[in-house]
Write a protein that holds these residues in place. Sequence first.
Motif, PDB file in Angstrom:
ATOM      1  N   ASP A  57     -45.200  53.685  10.169  1.00  0.00           N
ATOM      2  CA  ASP A  57     -46.563  53.290  10.526  1.00  0.00           C
ATOM      3  C   ASP A  57     -47.141  52.823   9.217  1.00  0.00           C
ATOM      4  O   ASP A  57     -46.564  52.820   8.011  1.00  0.00           O
ATOM      5  N   SER A  58     -48.120  51.943   9.288  1.00  0.00           N
ATOM      6  CA  SER A  58     -49.007  51.440   8.210  1.00  0.00           C
ATOM      7  C   SER A  58     -50.260  52.026   8.117  1.00  0.00           C
ATOM      8  O   SER A  58     -51.270  51.383   7.377  1.00  0.00           O
ATOM      9  N   ASP A  60     -53.515  54.065   6.515  1.00  0.00           N
ATOM     10  CA  ASP A  60     -53.964  54.092   5.212  1.00  0.00           C
ATOM     11  C   ASP A  60     -54.157  55.926   4.888  1.00  0.00           C
ATOM     12  O   ASP A  60     -55.182  56.306   4.821  1.00  0.00           O
ATOM     13  N   LEU A  61     -53.131  56.481   4.681  1.00  0.00           N
ATOM     14  CA  LEU A  61     -53.112  58.020   4.158  1.00  0.00           C
ATOM     15  C   LEU A  61     -51.974  58.265   3.673  1.00  0.00           C
ATOM     16  O   LEU A  61     -50.905  57.562   3.688  1.00  0.00           O
ATOM     17  N   THR A  62     -52.143  59.433   2.898  1.00  0.00           N
ATOM     18  CA  THR A  62     -51.015  59.770   2.007  1.00  0.00           C
ATOM     19  C   THR A  62     -50.074  60.902   2.856  1.00  0.00           C
ATOM     20  O   THR A  62     -50.734  61.793   3.482  1.00  0.00           O
ATOM     21  N   VAL A  63     -48.821  60.434   2.944  1.00  0.00           N
ATOM     22  CA  VAL A  63     -47.849  61.568   3.816  1.00  0.00           C
ATOM     23  C   VAL A  63     -46.998  61.965   2.971  1.00  0.00           C
ATOM     24  O   VAL A  63     -46.480  61.476   2.072  1.00  0.00           O
ATOM     25  N   LYS A  64     -46.867  63.395   2.925  1.00  0.00           N
ATOM     26  CA  LYS A  64     -45.771  64.130   2.160  1.00  0.00           C
ATOM     27  C   LYS A  64     -44.558  64.859   3.086  1.00  0.00           C
ATOM     28  O   LYS A  64     -45.271  65.358   4.090  1.00  0.00           O
ATOM     29  N   VAL A  65     -43.474  64.915   2.899  1.00  0.00           N
ATOM     30  CA  VAL A  65     -42.599  65.655   3.479  1.00  0.00           C
ATOM     31  C   VAL A  65     -42.126  66.818   2.730  1.00  0.00           C
ATOM     32  O   VAL A  65     -41.816  66.709   1.657  1.00  0.00           O
ATOM     33  N   PHE A  66     -42.237  67.891   3.268  1.00  0.00           N
ATOM     34  CA  PHE A  66     -41.204  69.085   2.701  1.00  0.00           C
ATOM     35  C   PHE A  66     -40.623  70.103   3.675  1.00  0.00           C
ATOM     36  O   PHE A  66     -40.810  70.065   4.845  1.00  0.00           O
ATOM     37  N   VAL A  67     -39.794  70.723   3.143  1.00  0.00           N
ATOM     38  CA  VAL A  67     -38.848  71.740   3.872  1.00  0.00           C
ATOM     39  C   VAL A  67     -39.516  73.158   3.777  1.00  0.00           C
ATOM     40  O   VAL A  67     -39.864  73.574   2.753  1.00  0.00           O
ATOM     41  N   ASN A  68     -39.841  73.752   4.974  1.00  0.00           N
ATOM     42  CA  ASN A  68     -40.074  75.076   5.018  1.00  0.00           C
ATOM     43  C   ASN A  68     -41.725  75.298   4.738  1.00  0.00           C
ATOM     44  O   ASN A  68     -42.091  74.729   3.874  1.00  0.00           O
ATOM     45  N   SER A  69     -42.182  76.397   5.527  1.00  0.00           N
ATOM     46  CA  SER A  69     -43.778  76.695   5.137  1.00  0.00           C
ATOM     47  C   SER A  69     -43.930  78.004   4.559  1.00  0.00           C
ATOM     48  O   SER A  69     -45.035  78.336   4.268  1.00  0.00           O
ATOM     49  N   SER A  98     -45.913  53.701   3.453  1.00  0.00           N
ATOM     50  CA  SER A  98     -45.417  52.937   4.659  1.00  0.00           C
ATOM     51  C   SER A  98     -44.295  52.129   4.260  1.00  0.00           C
ATOM     52  O   SER A  98     -44.369  51.219   3.293  1.00  0.00           O
ATOM     53  N   GLY A  99     -43.319  51.969   5.175  1.00  0.00           N
ATOM     54  CA  GLY A  99     -42.258  50.951   4.994  1.00  0.00           C
ATOM     55  C   GLY A  99     -41.195  51.335   4.122  1.00  0.00           C
ATOM     56  O   GLY A  99     -39.967  50.959   3.925  1.00  0.00           O
ATOM     57  N   GLU A 100     -41.343  52.591   3.535  1.00  0.00           N
ATOM     58  CA  GLU A 100     -40.325  53.530   2.606  1.00  0.00           C
ATOM     59  C   GLU A 100     -39.332  54.457   3.124  1.00  0.00           C
ATOM     60  O   GLU A 100     -39.618  54.725   4.234  1.00  0.00           O
ATOM     61  N   ASP A 120     -56.548  62.160  12.106  1.00  0.00           N
ATOM     62  CA  ASP A 120     -56.823  61.135  13.082  1.00  0.00           C
ATOM     63  C   ASP A 120     -56.182  59.919  12.805  1.00  0.00           C
ATOM     64  O   ASP A 120     -56.712  58.715  13.637  1.00  0.00           O
ATOM     65  N   LEU A 121     -55.077  59.635  12.232  1.00  0.00           N
ATOM     66  CA  LEU A 121     -54.428  58.410  12.260  1.00  0.00           C
ATOM     67  C   LEU A 121     -52.971  58.468  12.623  1.00  0.00           C
ATOM     68  O   LEU A 121     -52.413  59.490  12.699  1.00  0.00           O
ATOM     69  N   PRO A 122     -52.524  57.478  13.242  1.00  0.00           N
ATOM     70  CA  PRO A 122     -51.099  57.586  13.685  1.00  0.00           C
ATOM     71  C   PRO A 122     -50.197  57.361  12.506  1.00  0.00           C
ATOM     72  O   PRO A 122     -50.127  56.938  11.654  1.00  0.00           O
TER      73      PRO A 122
END
Length: 495
Positions: A57-58, A60-69, A98-100, A120-122
């Motif tokens: 997606d493009s 405009d927000l920061t997205v972070k991936v992590f393992v386990n809560s 985005s795109g990475e 509320d962003l895709p």
Amino acid sequence: NYRNINPVQADMGNFSRSDFSHITPVSKTVSMTSKRNFRSAGVYALPGQTVRVTRNDSSDLTVKVFVNSLRSGSTHQWAENGYKRPKYLQSQKMQIDSGETITFTSPYGGPLQLEFSQNDLPVELSFANVGEHAYWQSIADDESFTAELAATDYDWAELVTPGFEVHSTMMKMRVSVVDEDWGSAQALAAGTMRYVHNFPHVLAGFKGPGIDVVDEIHDFAIANNLTIDNLDLVKHMNADQATCGYGCSGNPYDAYWSFSPTGHGDIHELGHGLEKWRLRFNDWQTHTSTNPYSYYTKTQFYKETGGDPSCQSLPFEHMFNTLQASVDEVDPAAYMKTELWDKMGWSEGVSLFIQMMMSAQDNGVLEDGWHLLARLHILEREFKRATASESLWAQKKANLGFSEYSLEEADALNQTDWLLIAISFATGMDHRDYFTMWGQAYSPEAAAQVVAANYTKQTPRNFYISSGTGYCRGEGFDGTKLPVDGNQVWPSNNK
């Protein structure tokens, strides 16, 4: 985790098995709408196997991936027999633009989570070399979720709703789903939104997605030009091990028990994130204000289903008898202090608040007396904002019921004075004599503020009759009461 080669932890104790040779990794594209603070991705990082993630997606927000809560504190490495799993099971949070494309390898594995900077962003992410554990998000997952719960190919399962997510050991999730009050993942999810997300936040005076609009709460705010704060974030529970005690608050909160939408422990821990210190009388302990959210959820469950609300027993009979005995004392307030408040635990405090809720309902102020707490929450938040500056205070204080107070005086208010003024304002009734009856001392300044409001009705000296647990089934809220006159005795049928 950034290493391409990161060997599997050979023994992960009670967190998870280490051998996933029975799993064939898959690729899966996940699309969702961003929601703070994080959401489950619905896929599983297999231990020791490199995960590849591409953001498509493009937005405009920061997205972070992590393992386990899981919180590191839930591993009690210094307790006797406590170091029975790795401590830092939750990985670092890895930003993906985005795109990475990023790759990482966890030695522990676990459900993947996505953190978002705004709502509320895709968002669309493609995951490669992952597993698919028991994960329920909608009715479309019924078949696969049921099959995975039976197969137990993984040791973790997740059930997610728009407002609340459950991250659970497989064993505890199976207990949650088969509970007789629910019986299926779909029913459990619907109960979660209704009883965990909706009702506690109604009582805390919020609005937002999935939260009912209750007229007698919202109309009070509108009439007094008060803001109803919007709640739009996802809350979480880890059904696993608790960081403290048997259950520990936070977002996520964690606990040793299996999740239940009407479980007292679940709403109790959620309640710790909702309660406010101003909504407790002077010197009262924290837990006096924690449990109304649980009790309200249980009363609504009883009203809607007739199911046993299983509320905690409260000391109404003891408090009634103490009040009646105080009437003939030379100094009734001193007697109440010595015989009740100096000896109190949390249950006496919440019982007094419930009595005030019953009074508000009986006196026609509210259709449901529990909603008094929602009005107080709205006042508390607006009061906090208004005391940020002289100009805001001058603008807002009359709408809050504190017209006679300067900003300096408002900042110095103790809790009991604040409650006298706020409860009188929220009900439109003079509570001075009622506070006196209960031995709750207030200042001349607080009394003067209530007098200045010119309320036409005083709160009567009544005690509302309920058995220890009956208040969750409407006892006391039905108007059954006795006057506090020193003569009345507790009804024999309300033991």
